[in-house]
Design a protein around this motif. Structure first.
Motif, PDB file in Angstrom:
ATOM      1  N   GLN A 133      56.450  28.053  71.294  1.00  0.00           N
ATOM      2  CA  GLN A 133      57.745  27.405  71.463  1.00  0.00           C
ATOM      3  C   GLN A 133      58.803  27.988  70.527  1.00  0.00           C
ATOM      4  N   ALA A 134      58.524  29.202  70.030  1.00  0.00           N
ATOM      5  CA  ALA A 134      59.446  29.828  69.084  1.00  0.00           C
ATOM      6  C   ALA A 134      59.708  31.267  69.498  1.00  0.00           C
ATOM      7  N   ALA A 135      60.894  31.763  69.118  1.00  0.00           N
ATOM      8  CA  ALA A 135      61.240  33.169  69.359  1.00  0.00           C
ATOM      9  C   ALA A 135      61.951  33.703  68.121  1.00  0.00           C
ATOM     10  N   VAL A 136      61.748  34.983  67.863  1.00  0.00           N
ATOM     11  CA  VAL A 136      62.422  35.634  66.740  1.00  0.00           C
ATOM     12  C   VAL A 136      63.900  35.801  67.096  1.00  0.00           C
ATOM     13  N   LEU A 137      64.769  35.496  66.127  1.00  0.00           N
ATOM     14  CA  LEU A 137      66.218  35.609  66.368  1.00  0.00           C
ATOM     15  C   LEU A 137      66.720  37.009  66.067  1.00  0.00           C
ATOM     16  N   PRO A 138      67.450  37.622  67.000  1.00  0.00           N
ATOM     17  CA  PRO A 138      68.118  38.897  66.679  1.00  0.00           C
ATOM     18  C   PRO A 138      69.111  38.671  65.541  1.00  0.00           C
ATOM     19  N   ASP A 139      69.361  39.734  64.747  1.00  0.00           N
ATOM     20  CA  ASP A 139      70.269  39.616  63.587  1.00  0.00           C
ATOM     21  C   ASP A 139      71.654  39.121  63.988  1.00  0.00           C
ATOM     22  N   GLU A 140      72.074  39.480  65.213  1.00  0.00           N
ATOM     23  CA  GLU A 140      73.446  39.146  65.647  1.00  0.00           C
ATOM     24  C   GLU A 140      73.635  37.654  65.923  1.00  0.00           C
ATOM     25  N   VAL A 141      72.551  36.911  66.033  1.00  0.00           N
ATOM     26  CA  VAL A 141      72.668  35.507  66.449  1.00  0.00           C
ATOM     27  C   VAL A 141      72.541  34.592  65.232  1.00  0.00           C
ATOM     28  N   GLY A 142      73.603  33.835  64.960  1.00  0.00           N
ATOM     29  CA  GLY A 142      73.595  32.916  63.818  1.00  0.00           C
ATOM     30  C   GLY A 142      72.763  31.673  64.124  1.00  0.00           C
ATOM     31  N   PHE A 143      72.432  30.946  63.066  1.00  0.00           N
ATOM     32  CA  PHE A 143      71.606  29.743  63.238  1.00  0.00           C
ATOM     33  C   PHE A 143      72.308  28.687  64.093  1.00  0.00           C
ATOM     34  N   GLU A 144      73.645  28.570  63.925  1.00  0.00           N
ATOM     35  CA  GLU A 144      74.351  27.517  64.666  1.00  0.00           C
ATOM     36  C   GLU A 144      74.342  27.799  66.169  1.00  0.00           C
ATOM     37  N   ALA A 145      74.633  29.054  66.529  1.00  0.00           N
ATOM     38  CA  ALA A 145      74.592  29.410  67.961  1.00  0.00           C
ATOM     39  C   ALA A 145      73.174  29.258  68.493  1.00  0.00           C
ATOM     40  N   ALA A 146      72.188  29.630  67.692  1.00  0.00           N
ATOM     41  CA  ALA A 146      70.786  29.546  68.131  1.00  0.00           C
ATOM     42  C   ALA A 146      70.377  28.097  68.393  1.00  0.00           C
ATOM     43  N   ALA A 147      70.901  27.175  67.559  1.00  0.00           N
ATOM     44  CA  ALA A 147      70.527  25.768  67.704  1.00  0.00           C
ATOM     45  C   ALA A 147      71.063  25.157  68.996  1.00  0.00           C
ATOM     46  N   ALA A 148      72.015  25.851  69.645  1.00  0.00           N
ATOM     47  CA  ALA A 148      72.556  25.358  70.919  1.00  0.00           C
ATOM     48  C   ALA A 148      71.651  25.718  72.094  1.00  0.00           C
ATOM     49  N   LEU A 149      70.656  26.572  71.847  1.00  0.00           N
ATOM     50  CA  LEU A 149      69.908  27.150  72.966  1.00  0.00           C
ATOM     51  C   LEU A 149      68.690  26.357  73.462  1.00  0.00           C
ATOM     52  N   PRO A 150      67.878  25.770  72.587  1.00  0.00           N
ATOM     53  CA  PRO A 150      66.571  25.312  73.078  1.00  0.00           C
ATOM     54  C   PRO A 150      66.599  24.357  74.280  1.00  0.00           C
ATOM     55  N   ILE A 151      66.913  23.096  74.081  1.00  0.00           N
ATOM     56  CA  ILE A 151      66.825  22.151  75.211  1.00  0.00           C
ATOM     57  C   ILE A 151      67.848  22.525  76.299  1.00  0.00           C
ATOM     58  N   ALA A 152      69.093  22.749  75.893  1.00  0.00           N
ATOM     59  CA  ALA A 152      70.148  23.017  76.884  1.00  0.00           C
ATOM     60  C   ALA A 152      69.932  24.358  77.577  1.00  0.00           C
ATOM     61  N   ALA A 178      68.200  34.196  73.514  1.00  0.00           N
ATOM     62  CA  ALA A 178      68.728  34.739  72.249  1.00  0.00           C
ATOM     63  C   ALA A 178      69.208  36.176  72.440  1.00  0.00           C
ATOM     64  N   ALA A 179      68.489  36.961  73.259  1.00  0.00           N
ATOM     65  CA  ALA A 179      68.905  38.348  73.514  1.00  0.00           C
ATOM     66  C   ALA A 179      70.234  38.382  74.269  1.00  0.00           C
ATOM     67  N   LEU A 180      70.430  37.433  75.184  1.00  0.00           N
ATOM     68  CA  LEU A 180      71.700  37.376  75.920  1.00  0.00           C
ATOM     69  C   LEU A 180      72.855  36.998  74.997  1.00  0.00           C
ATOM     70  N   VAL A 181      72.581  36.150  74.017  1.00  0.00           N
ATOM     71  CA  VAL A 181      73.625  35.823  73.032  1.00  0.00           C
ATOM     72  C   VAL A 181      73.918  37.061  72.184  1.00  0.00           C
ATOM     73  N   ALA A 182      72.858  37.763  71.800  1.00  0.00           N
ATOM     74  CA  ALA A 182      73.031  38.944  70.939  1.00  0.00           C
ATOM     75  C   ALA A 182      73.884  40.011  71.621  1.00  0.00           C
ATOM     76  N   ASP A 183      73.719  40.174  72.936  1.00  0.00           N
ATOM     77  CA  ASP A 183      74.507  41.233  73.595  1.00  0.00           C
ATOM     78  C   ASP A 183      75.819  40.716  74.187  1.00  0.00           C
ATOM     79  N   GLY A 184      76.147  39.458  73.918  1.00  0.00           N
ATOM     80  CA  GLY A 184      77.469  38.932  74.255  1.00  0.00           C
ATOM     81  C   GLY A 184      77.595  38.374  75.660  1.00  0.00           C
TER      82      GLY A 184
END
Ligand SMILES: NC(=O)c1ccc[n+]([C@@H]2O[C@H](COP(=O)([O-])OP(=O)(O)OC[C@H]3O[C@@H](n4cnc5c(N)ncnc54)[C@H](OP(=O)(O)O)[C@@H]3O)[C@@H](O)[C@H]2O)c1
Length: 316
Positions: free
Chosen positions: A103-122, A272-278
């Motif tokens: 239930q976990a994925a490594v975060l790319p450097d480009e993705v901040g914790f706040e943006a990442a926290a928007a991803l799981p359930i939603a 997370a990869a889609l967030v990293a590439d914009g």
């Protein structure tokens, strides 16, 4: 360790407890120091339903402080210090939480914790609802609640997949926000002249879902993941191919963010990869320190937040 627990006697039904047991890593669980967590609309209901002492919070973004003893499905084992995003059944509104590897994925450097926290359930809900339909390139997709936590990610994912996207918003004041997400069309209701749609994504229900099903193409799919506006008054005839022509009937599919369960980490890595590439830009409608959780919950209840509500836990 500090963390929120349910307590009916406390203001807002929640208490910040100062002496919780530290979570422990296991063969298949790592321990994360939480830096940001999401607040989901479904959690408003869970807070009322669960007994005193329950530990809420499902979205998590943070740093691995204790690696799992074993490897995940692919044998990968994120070491201490790795930035990750994950989803848990509870306990992420805490300083630390144990997260299953699947239930976990490594975060790319480009993705901040706040943006990442928007991803799981939603994000998992949006991604999995989009997969309920046909391949999206060139298809017509309708997304209701398009400026909400799930909806705003669904619109962007559908656009990224090459669909022609119609966003339905609750009022004219939300139209500019939906257009900025990349939607081709923005509506406040669904009627004659809209569609026909190959896929409908709906978290609102009620008459809006009925009207959307009526605008499905032959063989089209409506993916339902929420009923904010009540149950949909649907009739069998609503599922017949349009205009009385022969063809495949329409269908309605229920979507739950946690299903399928074993690939949640894999899907979080995709998001997370889609967030990293914009291609995916989580809109953070509310970012507050976790001491302001009661205010965040009130704002969510009052429908004051567009996009996602996120809590931050300061570096310790
Ligand atoms: N099945 C699952 O696994 C799953 C996962 C996540 C969420 N959900 C459910 O999906 C629904 C949407 O979740 P979310 O996190 O995207 O919520 P959200 O952030 O509150 O967004 C809801 C969106 O729907 C709009 N809306 C239209 N009619 C509404 C009504 N009658 N009441 C409230 N909002 C209405 C809101 O408009 P305004 O901007 O005007 O408020 C907002 O844009 C909720 O029911 C939630 O519990 C289910």
């Amino acid at each position: 360790m500090r963390g929120y627990v349910t307590d009916r006697a406390a203001p807002g039904g929640l208490r910040l407890e100062g002496d919780l047991a530290q979570p422990a890593a296991g063969m298949e669980d790592l321990v994360v120091e939480v830096r940001a967590s999401g607040v989901n609309r479904g959690e408003l209901a869970l807070l009322e339903q669960r007994p005193d002492g329950w530990r809420p919070g499902q979205d998590v973004a943070g740093i691995v402080v204790e690696a799992a003893a074993g490897g995940g499905l692919d044998g990968h084992r994120p070491p201490q210090g790795t930035r990750i995003v994950g989803v848990v059944d509870g306990g992420s509104w805490s300083e630390r939480v144990a997260v299953p590897l699947t239930q976990a994925a490594v975060l790319p450097d480009e993705v901040g914790f706040e943006a990442a926290a928007a991803l799981p359930i939603a994000g998992l809900t949006a991604l999995r609802a989009l997969r309920a339909g046909p391949p999206l390139l060139g298809r017509r997709v309708l997304v209701t609640g398009a400026t909400g936590a799930v909806g705003h990610l669904a619109v962007q994912l559908a656009v990224a997949a090459g669909a022609e996207v119609t966003a339905v918003v609750s009022s004219h004041t939300r139209q500019a926000t939906a257009a900025a997400l990349g939607a081709d069309h923005v509506r406040t209701s669904v009627g004659e002249g809209d569609g026909p749609f190959d896929l409908v994504l709906d978290g609102v229900g009620g008459t809006l879902l009925r009207d959307a099903v009526r605008r499905l193409a032959a063989g089209g799919v409506a993916a339902t993941y929420g009923t904010l506006g009540g149950a949909a008054p649907l009739d069998l005839a609503d599922f017949a191919p349009p205009d009385g022509k022969p063809g495949p009937w329409k269908s309605l599919v229920g979507v739950f963010h946690a299903h399928p369960s074993k690939s949640r980490g894999e899907d979080l890595a995709t998001l997370a990869a889609l967030v990293a590439d914009g291609r995916l830009r989580p809109h953070l409608g509310s970012v507050r320190d976790w001491s302001e959780l009661p205010e965040t919950l009130d704002a969510l209840r009052l429908r004051q937040i567009r996009g996602k509500a996120v809590l931050t836990i300061p570096d310790r």
